[in-house]
Design a protein around this motif. Structure first.
Motif, short mmCIF file in Angstrom:
data_model
loop_
_atom_site.label_atom_id
_atom_site.label_comp_id
_atom_site.label_asym_id
_atom_site.label_seq_id
_atom_site.Cartn_x
_atom_site.Cartn_y
_atom_site.Cartn_z
N MET A 78 -11.17 7.43 10.44
CA MET A 78 -12.13 7.23 9.35
C MET A 78 -12.46 8.55 8.66
SD MET A 78 -14.40 4.42 11.32
CE MET A 78 -15.67 3.96 10.18
N SER A 81 -10.02 8.89 5.97
CA SER A 81 -10.38 8.09 4.80
C SER A 81 -11.48 8.77 4.01
CB SER A 81 -10.86 6.70 5.24
OG SER A 81 -9.81 5.97 5.79
N ALA A 82 -12.46 9.31 4.73
CA ALA A 82 -13.59 9.94 4.06
C ALA A 82 -13.11 11.12 3.21
CB ALA A 82 -14.61 10.41 5.09
N GLN A 84 -10.19 11.61 2.00
CA GLN A 84 -9.38 11.13 0.88
C GLN A 84 -10.26 10.67 -0.27
OE1 GLN A 84 -7.12 8.22 3.10
NE2 GLN A 84 -5.23 9.39 2.85
N LYS A 85 -11.47 10.16 0.11
CA LYS A 85 -12.38 9.73 -0.93
C LYS A 85 -13.26 10.88 -1.41
CE LYS A 85 -12.70 5.11 1.06
NZ LYS A 85 -13.54 4.31 1.95
N ARG A 87 -15.45 12.53 0.39
CA ARG A 87 -16.80 12.54 0.99
C ARG A 87 -16.82 13.51 2.16
NH1 ARG A 87 -17.19 6.04 1.37
NH2 ARG A 87 -16.95 5.61 -0.86
N THR A 175 -7.72 16.97 -1.90
CA THR A 175 -6.32 17.01 -2.30
C THR A 175 -5.46 17.85 -1.36
OG1 THR A 175 -6.89 18.82 -3.77
CG2 THR A 175 -6.75 16.61 -4.75
N TYR A 177 -5.37 17.89 2.70
CA TYR A 177 -6.00 17.54 3.98
C TYR A 177 -4.96 17.30 5.06
CZ TYR A 177 -4.80 12.99 2.10
OH TYR A 177 -4.11 11.94 1.56
N GLN B 3 2.65 15.84 -3.82
CA GLN B 3 1.50 14.94 -3.96
C GLN B 3 1.89 13.52 -4.28
OE1 GLN B 3 -1.33 15.94 -2.80
NE2 GLN B 3 -0.15 17.78 -2.43
N HIS B 7 -2.26 5.93 0.47
CA HIS B 7 -3.02 4.73 0.67
C HIS B 7 -4.28 5.09 1.45
CE1 HIS B 7 -4.27 1.13 2.85
NE2 HIS B 7 -3.86 0.49 1.77
N ILE B 8 -5.41 4.63 0.98
CA ILE B 8 -6.65 4.93 1.68
C ILE B 8 -7.13 3.69 2.41
CG2 ILE B 8 -9.03 5.73 1.48
CD1 ILE B 8 -8.26 7.23 -0.99
N MET B 9 -7.25 3.82 3.73
CA MET B 9 -7.72 2.67 4.50
C MET B 9 -9.24 2.64 4.48
SD MET B 9 -5.59 2.14 7.98
CE MET B 9 -6.76 1.41 9.10
N SER B 10 -9.79 1.45 4.27
CA SER B 10 -11.25 1.37 4.17
C SER B 10 -11.89 1.44 5.55
CB SER B 10 -11.65 0.06 3.50
OG SER B 10 -11.45 -0.99 4.42
N TYR B 11 -13.17 1.79 5.56
CA TYR B 11 -13.89 1.86 6.85
C TYR B 11 -13.85 0.51 7.57
CZ TYR B 11 -15.87 6.30 5.22
OH TYR B 11 -16.03 7.57 4.77
N HIS B 14 -10.75 -0.07 9.46
CA HIS B 14 -10.77 0.72 10.70
C HIS B 14 -11.58 0.01 11.78
CE1 HIS B 14 -9.64 4.40 8.26
NE2 HIS B 14 -8.81 4.42 9.27
N HIS B 61 -0.90 5.14 10.58
CA HIS B 61 -0.46 4.88 9.20
C HIS B 61 1.01 4.53 9.04
CE1 HIS B 61 -3.88 6.44 6.52
NE2 HIS B 61 -4.36 6.14 7.70
#
Ligand code: HEM
Ligand SMILES: [Cu+2]
Lengths: 205, 94, 535
Positions: A78, A81-82, A84-85, A87, A175, A177, B3, B7-11, B14, B61
């Motif tokens: 997670m 993911s954070a 990547q967003k 945060r 960008t 990570y 670059q 793909h971003i996996m949501s919380y 998870h 992933h």
């Protein structure tokens, strides 16, 4: 750029870095794979002793550590993911949680080992040497395999601390990570190994 | 050159994956306490295999990354299982 | 890859980086400098191990005590083996020529992880130091390079540093492997599809996978042996229920694939050299590629042929013998390819060509005697005799060693911007080759007669063969000295050349400057042709 000097540009290839990490994970998989192979051989040759040996281990503490590692795997994922967003705070929070969980795992391990070692239940220890060959092997493998696994936990923690700093200093960010991603991969490997260690030592009896 | 789109996996995903892993762990503990004998090894290894696959596919992933990594991983696992198999040519018949 | 316009046509040997003098080398991440660092390190330790080998042969020139006793002899073959295997032939061609030429041959500016590359050289050096310091703290080990259990944790000799050192060397090998796989996947020049890649990079790629997937096996095995010695875990100790044969399984699960780590890149180099010196397209490019991959894969499942007399189950004996015969096939395919490449070519008789053809000759003898060892009935007779010693020297020294020398002469002008002295090089080859045959051929005979390996003494009836063999050793060392002196001299004083392509090769390294500049290319080449397109 200065003439005649070493290139100062850094060739950046995140995908390549990730591939490198995967290859390293394969190395680790084969390293542990050989330990599993030894386990298979000795279990095959000493079914009774391994059956009884498994009963000696504390299912509760094993299950607890499994849950801890699974959760920590989720939190590190997670944190990716954070990041990547974008945060940063959340990423740090998730990473910190992972680190804490890793520490708890080690403390549990310490308590578990400590209790056994106290009774002379370790490789070369008197209490263990009095028992049969199969039992010696079972506990020999138990210490070696969970010991090497614990070593990986420690390395993972060191990586977490490093990446945590890098995120704080904005060296690792939305960008860029791959460090976090690779650390995460490494940690999942540690989890993967445990997923097999747990039933083999604690459950099957 | 590096670059590519990620793909971003949501919380939530998870957490769902984690939930499934925890349930499988519970099942594994429950089943082995039933004392099924030889079968219990098989069941425990099957469940562990499924858990490992879930970790690989979602947490690591493989599902979203370059298929090359999946190919590599399968190859490495097959290699390991073959080595195990060949080793038991010795131990099973000694 | 970012575009920088720098270091215009200053050779990599000359440019000045952040650090001066020797630091500019041992801290350089330039793949070419790292390659040369490996070369120089290997030169030093090869010479050391070769001297140990010569001393052993002098001891064996007559039965009984000649110049050393049993314990010294045991220490010598152990350290000789450890150095030659773990420090010379395993890193071997990948570490030297792979580092130097892999990026150039696929049209890249460096390997994927230059800093890791330098780190692996440092780890390598640390590993060497750990192995060799054992001499100063408690003497040399006496287990043989194989560290067989249970002796390796029972002997009073000092084996821990050697075990640890070999473990560290393994790390270096793994890092090189990772680096090369990523380099090949990610950094091939535009247009260079997989099947336009030259054969040397192909074999490096196959080898790199073996390095990644086999080396951890020896790592954990050595580590367990350390634990066995220090803690008494019991996993290999029969007194505690462990199975020493399992040690042998694990050891050879690495060490047989490791022999392919040693030979595959050599095969790759030979596949580069023969087309150039025949001015002909390589025969069966795809067959060579596929057989390299096949060798790397099947090579994982034949390890048991080292253990035929150890007490494995009968079923395992048949299986391993069968698989051993299978793995010989792709090697034979390659020999066929090489010979066909030369057929009707316009041969250019120069030193690299001599080394390459003599490689084929000795490799064939090594391979065919491998079949003698791989069949069960004959193995029982010659296992642990000098026959085995002859077999693996023909393959490891004859195969890897000869291909290394072929590659060194072939790429020498590119690496140093100077030409070696051809007369001395040819003389060195002739002396060396005759010495080699005189040294190792009698060992086949001695082995069949029944002379066991790893003893400092022998029965009088083996005397004749041993005299010939020992004289051969002296001749071979003389040849090696001619070669080394010639090359070292030529690298500093040889005829200067900036000819980009002295042999008329078609692969990319012949399109860069001689010697290459820091980043190899001003502009990354665009590959349109297949390699080896001779008209
Ligand atoms: C045609 C392919 C080959 C076959 C069939 C073959 C077969 C064998 C067999 C059966 C043995 C064990 C003999 C014994 O101890 O009883 C052996 C030993 C050995 N082979 Fe090969 N081999 C082959 C190629 C190679 C290659 C390519 C290398 C290295 C580049 C190599 C290196 C060695 C070494 C180092 C040993 C001795 C290990 C020791 O006991 O110290 N072999 N070979
Ligand atoms: Cu072998």
């Amino acid at each position: 750029m200065e003439k005649n000097s070493e290139p100062t540009h850094v060739h950046r290839d995140d995908e390549g870095d990730k591939m490198g990490m995967w290859l390293f994970i394969f190395t680790e998989l084969l390293l542990f794979g050989m330990l599993f192979l030894m386990y298979a051989v000795y279990r095959y040759r000493n079914p009774e002793a391994f059956y009884l040996g498994g009963k000696e281990l504390d299912v509760f503490i094993g299950t607890l550590n499994t849950v801890i590692l699974l959760i920590s795997s989720a939190t590190v994922a997670m944190s990716i993911s954070a990041i990547q967003k974008g945060r940063k705070k959340q990423a740090l929070l998730f990473l910190g949680t992972t680190l804490t969980l890793a520490l708890v795992f080690l403390v549990n391990k310490y308590l578990e080992w400590g209790a056994k070692i106290e009774y002379g239940f370790y490789p070369g220890g008197e209490a263990l040497l009095e028992l049969g060959h199969g039992t010696i092997l079972f506990f020999g493998l138990y210490y070696v395999m969970s010991g090497i696994h614990a070593l990986h936990i420690i390395i993972g923690m060191a990586l977490f601390i490093y990446v945590f700093q890098q995120i704080r200093k904005e060296k690792v960010h939305q960008t860029d990570y791959v460090w976090l991603e690779n650390t995460g991969l490494y940690w999942h490997l540690v989890d993967l190994i445990w997923i097999f260690l747990f039933p083999l030592f604690y459950l099957i009896h | 050159m590096s670059q590519e789109k990620h793909h971003i996996m949501s919380y939530t995903t998870h957490l769902i994956v984690l939930g499934v892993l925890l349930i499988l762990t519970a099942v594994s503990v429950a089943v082995t306490s039933l004392e099924l004998g030889a079968l219990s090894t098989l069941v425990a290894m099957l469940i562990a295999g499924v858990k490992a696959a879930i970790v690989l596919v979602w947490f690591m992933h493989l599902k979203f990354d370059n298929k090359l990594y999946t190919i590599f991983t399968v190859f490495v696992l097959v290699l390991f299982l073959l080595v195990l198999y060949v080793t038991f040519f010795d131990y099973s018949y000694r | 890859m970012s575009e920088t316009t720098s270091s215009k046509h200053v050779s990599f040997l000359q440019y000045k980086g952040k650090y001066k003098g020797i630091l500019g080398w041992i801290l350089s991440t330039d793949h070419k400098r790292v390659g040369l660092l490996y070369l120089y390190t290997m030169l030093v330790f090869f010479s050391l191990a070769a001297i140990l080998g010569l001393l052993m042969k002098l001891q064996l020139i007559a039965p009984g005590y000649t110049i050393m006793g049993p314990q010294t002899y045991n220490a010598m073959f152990t350290v000789h083996g450890i150095i030659m295997i773990f420090i010379i032939v395993v890193p071997g061609l990948p570490a030297v020529f792979g580092n130097f030429f892999l990026p150039i041959m696929i049209g890249a500016k460096d390997v994927a992880f230059p800093r890791l590359n330098l780190a692996s050289w440092w780890i390598y050096v640390i590993g060497i130091l750990v192995v060799l310091t054992s001499q100063f703290v408690g003497g040399w080990p006496d287990t043989g390079w194989t560290f067989y259990a249970p002796y390796s944790f029972q002997t009073p000799a000092n084996v821990l540093p050697a075990l640890f050192g070999a473990f560290i060397l393994g790390f270096s090998s793994i890092l090189t492997g990772i680096n090369f796989v990523v380099t090949v996947h990610r950094m091939r020049a535009p247009g260079m599809s997989w099947f336009k890649m030259p054969l040397f990079p192909w074999t490096l790629y196959a080898t790199a996978w073996v390095q990644i997937l086999a080396t951890p096996v020896i790592g954990i095995t050595l580590l367990l042996t350390v634990m066995e010695r220090v803690l008494g875990v019991g996993v290999f100790d029969p007194a505690l229920g462990g199975d020493p044969i399992l040690y042998q399984h694990l050891f050879w699960i690495y060490s047989h694939p490791a022999v392919y780590i040693m030979i595959l890149p050599g095969m790759g180099a030979i596949s580069e050299i023969l087309p150039v010196f025949s001015q002909k397209r390589i025969y069966g490019y795809k067959a060579i590629v596929l057989s390299s991959l096949a060798i790397a894969f099947v090579g994982y499942f034949v390890w048991g042929h080292h253990m035929f007399t150890s007490g494995m189950s009968g079923r395992a004996l048949y299986a391993f013998s069968f698989l051993t015969f299978i793995v010989a096939i792709p090697s034979a395919i390659k020999v066929f390819n090489w010979v066909s490449t030369m057929y009707k070519g316009s041969l250019n008789l120069q030193t690299p060509f001599y080394w390459a053809t003599s490689f084929i000759f000795v490799f064939m003898i090594g391979g065919l005697t491998g079949l003698v060892l791989g069949s069960l009935a004959t193995n029982v007779h010659v296992h642990d005799t000098h026959f085995v010693v002859a077999h693996f020297h023909f393959i490891v020294f004859g195969g890897t060693g000869f291909s290394f020398m072929a590659a060194l002469h072939y790429w020498f002008p590119k690496m140093f911007g100077r030409m070696y002295d051809a007369n001395w090089a040819n003389t060195g080859w002739a002396v060396f080759f005759s010495g080699f045959l005189t040294l190792y051929l009698p060992m086949f005979y001695l082995g069949i007669q029944g002379m066991p390996r790893r003893y400092y003494d022998y029965l009088p009836e083996f005397h004749g063969g041993n005299i010939i063999s020992s004289l051969g050793a002296i001749l071979m060392i003389a040849g090696a000295m001619i070669i080394i002196v010639n090359l070292v001299r030529s690298s500093r004083h040889g005829q200067k050349t900036s000819d980009k392509n002295p042999w008329g090769g078609r692969t990319l390294e012949w399109e860069t400057d001689t010697p290459p500049t820091l980043e190899n290319w001003d502009e990354i080449p665009n590959v349109t042709e297949e390699p080896y397109e001779y008209k």
